[in-house]
Scaffold this active site. Structure first.
Site, mmCIF file in Angstrom:
data_model
loop_
_atom_site.group_PDB
_atom_site.id
_atom_site.type_symbol
_atom_site.label_atom_id
_atom_site.label_comp_id
_atom_site.label_asym_id
_atom_site.label_seq_id
_atom_site.Cartn_x
_atom_site.Cartn_y
_atom_site.Cartn_z
ATOM 1 C CB SER A 1 -0.924 -0.016 1.216
ATOM 2 O OG SER A 1 -0.165 -0.068 2.388
ATOM 3 C CE LYS B 1 -0.323 9.086 -0.692
ATOM 4 N NZ LYS B 1 -0.201 7.747 -0.088
#
Lengths: 225, 225
Positions: free
Chosen positions: A144, A183
């Site tokens: 992921s 991120k």
DNA sequence: CTGATAGACGAACATTAGTTCTACGATAAA
DNA sequence: TTTATCGTAGAACTAATGTTCGTCTATCAG
């Protein structure tokens, strides 16, 4: 008699011309790098000497002074009589858990910190952390995090903080989606933009109330053995 | 798929015939005793083998299985990949250049090894290399390795070898395309499949004559300050 | 039986690399 | 000056050593 002997040994062991010292160093380095000794012609080019006979001449001297041992008629038959060691500093970082989508990121509580020798640790050069505190590591489970260019099995080095600057890569927990993600973080007029490290991928936008910063990414280590 | 991959590597690394094991032991002992590696003919007599070509044959296998590294056309150019001592300290690895699409991968020649001592190096735990020799590092320039999950600025730790097993990640030079790339390597009935690490991307196929293996990827390190 | 493949042989070949020889300049001793 | 020694050069010679090739055997799947 002992005096005489000592003198001889001294002279034999100590006195090395510049060229001879250079040759010893070269032989040393060559062996370390390549796993086998140099040829005479390697030494010629390695030390900027112009003839094999010069090297041979000096090798004979080095042999007489016991810096090396030679095995005649044998290719690369040069053996250093002395060999050496080395050392440095590094840190033991605890790998306190896994990071995976759908699972909250484990936070390093003090008790976990304290010799969680129980689980795993990794060694890293202290240079990587630059002296920061609250460093821990996570092992990435699943794919992921692929848009952060982080693969299954990678180790993520984290610093335990709850706020980051724009542009820094952070581990973020998206409450509603129940998802952990790595991120680049950008706070932009009222909402938050989470930008994947992979520039082919699109950013996602989130409400501040939905994001929880879990830590900052210091480094990513992928070992393929 | 992973199971298959693991199997391949396992087999490649573990299985040694009696003769091969004998040879490894001999090379080990020989180096310890004499300070330089054996010749093929030394191995012939040392292991009671009857032909140099038999030794050559088995050395090739040992090389493929990564027990040794050979330096072609070099007398006694046999190097054991696993050298005994080496504690839990760390190593200075030279960053000898950049890897980028369109630029050949710089290969660590002896002179580069020495000269680059002056340029950049990175420290890594010796555990990462597992005692291997011929390790160097490259800095990735640009985004062409993105499908290997390697970003601009990442450091790739390489091992200098010229043959890899199926499933291993290697630095590959595509001659015709004049392009360097990091891919999982698979030799399949006559042609070569280069599989990106990123499972969303498609593999590319190439002719054996068009690919040149430049080294094996040991680890990827991404430092984000 | 046939073909494919791993291993092994031995010889021939091509380089690599150690050794040797002659010569030259500089320096120091006689 | 002469002679001896050290350090350096360059080239030639030869032994050491890596590589390649054709051949042979044994094993195994089809």
């Amino acid at each position: 008699m002992f005096v005489y002997q000592k003198k001889v040994v001294d002279k034999a062991v100590k006195t090395l011309s510049h060229k001879q010292q250079q040759m010893v160093d070269f032989i040393q380095r060559f062996g370390m790098d390549r796993g086998y000794p140099p040829t005479i012609r390697d030494i010629v080019s390695g030390c900027g000497i112009s003839s094999t006979s010069v090297v041979d001449y000096n090798l004979k001297i080095l042999e007489r002074k016991r810096y090396i041992r030679r095995h005649r008629e044998v290719a690369r038959g040069i053996e250093l009589t002395a060999r050496l060691p080395s050392s440095r500093d590094q840190l033991q970082i605890p790998v306190i858990g896994q990071i995976a989508a759908g699972k909250p990121i484990p936070v390093p509580t003090p008790d976990v910190w304290n010799i969680t020798a129980s689980s795993e640790t990794i060694e890293i050069p202290s240079k990587l952390t630059q002296g920061r505190q609250g460093i821990y590591a996570l092992k990435v489970k699943g794919w992921s995090m692929i848009d952060a260019l982080v693969n299954d099995g990678d180790i993520v080095l984290m610093e335990y903080i709850n706020a980051v600057d724009n542009g820094e890569v952070a581990a973020i927990w998206l409450k509603a989606e129940r998802e952990a993600t790595l991120k680049k973080f950008y706070a932009e007029n009222g909402h938050i933009r989470l930008q994947p490290a992979n520039h082919r991928m699109k950013p996602i936008y989130a409400e501040p109330s939905n994001v929880e910063i879990q830590g900052r990414v210091i480094a990513v280590i992928r070992q393929l053995i």
